[in-house]
Design a protein around this motif. Structure first.
Motif, PDB file in Angstrom:
ATOM      1  N   VAL A   1       0.838  -1.207   0.000  1.00 34.59           N
ATOM      2  CA  VAL A   1       0.000   0.000   0.000  1.00 34.59           C
ATOM      3  C   VAL A   1       0.872   1.256   0.000  1.00 34.59           C
ATOM      4  O   VAL A   1       0.579   2.221  -0.715  1.00 34.59           O
ATOM      5  CB  VAL A   1      -0.963  -0.015   1.210  1.00 34.59           C
ATOM      6  CG1 VAL A   1      -1.641   1.323   1.398  1.00 34.59           C
ATOM      7  CG2 VAL A   1      -1.995  -1.119   1.045  1.00 34.59           C
ATOM      8  N   ALA A   2       1.958   1.225   0.768  1.00 30.87           N
ATOM      9  CA  ALA A   2       2.869   2.374   0.784  1.00 30.87           C
ATOM     10  C   ALA A   2       3.495   2.573  -0.595  1.00 30.87           C
ATOM     11  O   ALA A   2       3.652   3.709  -1.058  1.00 30.87           O
ATOM     12  CB  ALA A   2       3.956   2.170   1.830  1.00 30.87           C
ATOM     13  N   GLY A   3       3.843   1.482  -1.257  1.00 32.89           N
ATOM     14  CA  GLY A   3       4.412   1.574  -2.610  1.00 32.89           C
ATOM     15  C   GLY A   3       3.436   2.190  -3.592  1.00 32.89           C
ATOM     16  O   GLY A   3       3.811   3.021  -4.412  1.00 32.89           O
ATOM     17  N   PHE A   4       2.158   1.790  -3.515  1.00 32.44           N
ATOM     18  CA  PHE A   4       1.155   2.391  -4.386  1.00 32.44           C
ATOM     19  C   PHE A   4       0.975   3.876  -4.075  1.00 32.44           C
ATOM     20  O   PHE A   4       0.770   4.688  -4.981  1.00 32.44           O
ATOM     21  CB  PHE A   4      -0.190   1.670  -4.271  1.00 32.44           C
ATOM     22  CG  PHE A   4      -0.266   0.408  -5.071  1.00 32.44           C
ATOM     23  CD1 PHE A   4      -0.026   0.410  -6.435  1.00 32.44           C
ATOM     24  CD2 PHE A   4      -0.585  -0.793  -4.466  1.00 32.44           C
ATOM     25  CE1 PHE A   4      -0.093  -0.744  -7.187  1.00 32.44           C
ATOM     26  CE2 PHE A   4      -0.662  -1.962  -5.197  1.00 32.44           C
ATOM     27  CZ  PHE A   4      -0.412  -1.936  -6.560  1.00 32.44           C
ATOM     28  N   GLY A   5       1.059   4.237  -2.813  1.00 23.18           N
ATOM     29  CA  GLY A   5       0.955   5.651  -2.438  1.00 23.18           C
ATOM     30  C   GLY A   5       2.085   6.468  -3.032  1.00 23.18           C
ATOM     31  O   GLY A   5       1.864   7.545  -3.595  1.00 23.18           O
ATOM     32  N   ILE A   6       3.301   5.956  -2.932  1.00 21.90           N
ATOM     33  CA  ILE A   6       4.455   6.659  -3.502  1.00 21.90           C
ATOM     34  C   ILE A   6       4.337   6.715  -5.019  1.00 21.90           C
ATOM     35  O   ILE A   6       4.626   7.749  -5.637  1.00 21.90           O
ATOM     36  CB  ILE A   6       5.764   5.977  -3.063  1.00 21.90           C
ATOM     37  CG1 ILE A   6       5.952   6.138  -1.556  1.00 21.90           C
ATOM     38  CG2 ILE A   6       6.962   6.548  -3.798  1.00 21.90           C
ATOM     39  CD1 ILE A   6       7.043   5.281  -0.978  1.00 21.90           C
TER      40      ILE A   6
ATOM     41  N   LEU B   1      13.826   7.947  -4.182  1.00 19.27           N
ATOM     42  CA  LEU B   1      14.681   7.320  -3.183  1.00 19.27           C
ATOM     43  C   LEU B   1      14.892   8.206  -1.958  1.00 19.27           C
ATOM     44  O   LEU B   1      15.008   7.701  -0.844  1.00 19.27           O
ATOM     45  CB  LEU B   1      16.018   6.930  -3.807  1.00 19.27           C
ATOM     46  CG  LEU B   1      15.937   5.765  -4.795  1.00 19.27           C
ATOM     47  CD1 LEU B   1      17.281   5.536  -5.475  1.00 19.27           C
ATOM     48  CD2 LEU B   1      15.468   4.508  -4.097  1.00 19.27           C
ATOM     49  N   VAL B   2      14.929   9.515  -2.152  1.00 21.14           N
ATOM     50  CA  VAL B   2      15.031  10.422  -1.004  1.00 21.14           C
ATOM     51  C   VAL B   2      13.764  10.329  -0.152  1.00 21.14           C
ATOM     52  O   VAL B   2      13.840  10.250   1.085  1.00 21.14           O
ATOM     53  CB  VAL B   2      15.293  11.877  -1.473  1.00 21.14           C
ATOM     54  CG1 VAL B   2      15.091  12.873  -0.342  1.00 21.14           C
ATOM     55  CG2 VAL B   2      16.687  12.001  -2.041  1.00 21.14           C
ATOM     56  N   ILE B   3      12.610  10.317  -0.808  1.00 24.55           N
ATOM     57  CA  ILE B   3      11.348  10.155  -0.080  1.00 24.55           C
ATOM     58  C   ILE B   3      11.344   8.820   0.657  1.00 24.55           C
ATOM     59  O   ILE B   3      10.972   8.744   1.833  1.00 24.55           O
ATOM     60  CB  ILE B   3      10.142  10.245  -1.044  1.00 24.55           C
ATOM     61  CG1 ILE B   3       9.988  11.654  -1.584  1.00 24.55           C
ATOM     62  CG2 ILE B   3       8.854   9.808  -0.351  1.00 24.55           C
ATOM     63  CD1 ILE B   3       8.993  11.766  -2.740  1.00 24.55           C
ATOM     64  N   GLY B   4      11.784   7.763  -0.017  1.00 24.06           N
ATOM     65  CA  GLY B   4      11.805   6.438   0.594  1.00 24.06           C
ATOM     66  C   GLY B   4      12.764   6.344   1.763  1.00 24.06           C
ATOM     67  O   GLY B   4      12.447   5.747   2.796  1.00 24.06           O
TER      68      GLY B   4
ATOM     69  N   THR C   1      10.114   1.686  -2.562  1.00 24.75           N
ATOM     70  CA  THR C   1      10.193   3.033  -3.109  1.00 24.75           C
ATOM     71  C   THR C   1      10.891   3.034  -4.466  1.00 24.75           C
ATOM     72  O   THR C   1      10.460   3.725  -5.391  1.00 24.75           O
ATOM     73  CB  THR C   1      10.952   3.956  -2.141  1.00 24.75           C
ATOM     74  OG1 THR C   1      10.331   3.897  -0.871  1.00 24.75           O
ATOM     75  CG2 THR C   1      10.949   5.383  -2.622  1.00 24.75           C
ATOM     76  N   ALA C   2      11.959   2.259  -4.589  1.00 25.09           N
ATOM     77  CA  ALA C   2      12.677   2.213  -5.862  1.00 25.09           C
ATOM     78  C   ALA C   2      11.788   1.647  -6.965  1.00 25.09           C
ATOM     79  O   ALA C   2      11.743   2.190  -8.073  1.00 25.09           O
ATOM     80  CB  ALA C   2      13.947   1.378  -5.718  1.00 25.09           C
TER      81      ALA C   2
END
Length: 142
Positions: free
Chosen positions: A21-26, A63-66, A120-121
């Motif tokens: 879910v976090a990946g879809f958000g990003i 990647l900075v956000i992640g 994130t990547a």
């Protein structure tokens, strides 16, 4: 023994779902950012930036956000885990426990950080590829 296996499957299933879910958000955030910055991307490409330069810009941003999210998640998770480990636990069945058992093994933190960065990547790669493929002339024409 079977209960322990089931508990681990549930924990890893929930953790995997949260990361998904976090990946879809990003992914959604980066995709929307690309749509908002179309003219800037067109100007960058028109002034000589290559497709790989644009891809690197957006992938670096992802990647900075992640990394920031992973570090904040580790700190917040440790603090919450520490607080939970100090909660008094009184039970007539489990006489040997006076506090809730919490594991602070580094492997859990390393795994969480690694999965956060990988998620994130992966979720930043597709929007960065899309931004790199944009034709500057069609964007600037409107």
């Amino acid at each position: 023994m079977e209960g322990d296996v089931l508990r681990r499957m549930i924990v890893y299933g929930v953790a995997g779902t949260i990361l998904l879910v976090a990946g879809f958000g990003i992914f959604n955030i980066l995709t929307m950012m690309i749509y908002e910055k179309m003219k800037e991307i067109a100007i960058l490409k028109a002034t000589g930036f290559s497709a790989s330069d644009v891809r690197v810009i957006f992938l670096t941003q992802a990647l900075v956000i992640g990394a920031a999210g992973a570090v904040m998640g580790l700190v917040f998770g440790f603090l919450i885990s520490y607080a939970v480990s100090k909660v008094p636990f009184n039970s007539d069945v489990m006489i040997m426990l006076d506090h809730l058992p919490v594991s602070f093994k580094p492997v859990y933190y390393i795994t969480g950080f690694t999965f956060g960065i990988l998620t994130t990547a992966l979720s930043g790669y597709l929007p960065s590829r899309k931004a790199a493929k944009m034709n500057p002339l069609s964007i600037l024409k409107g």
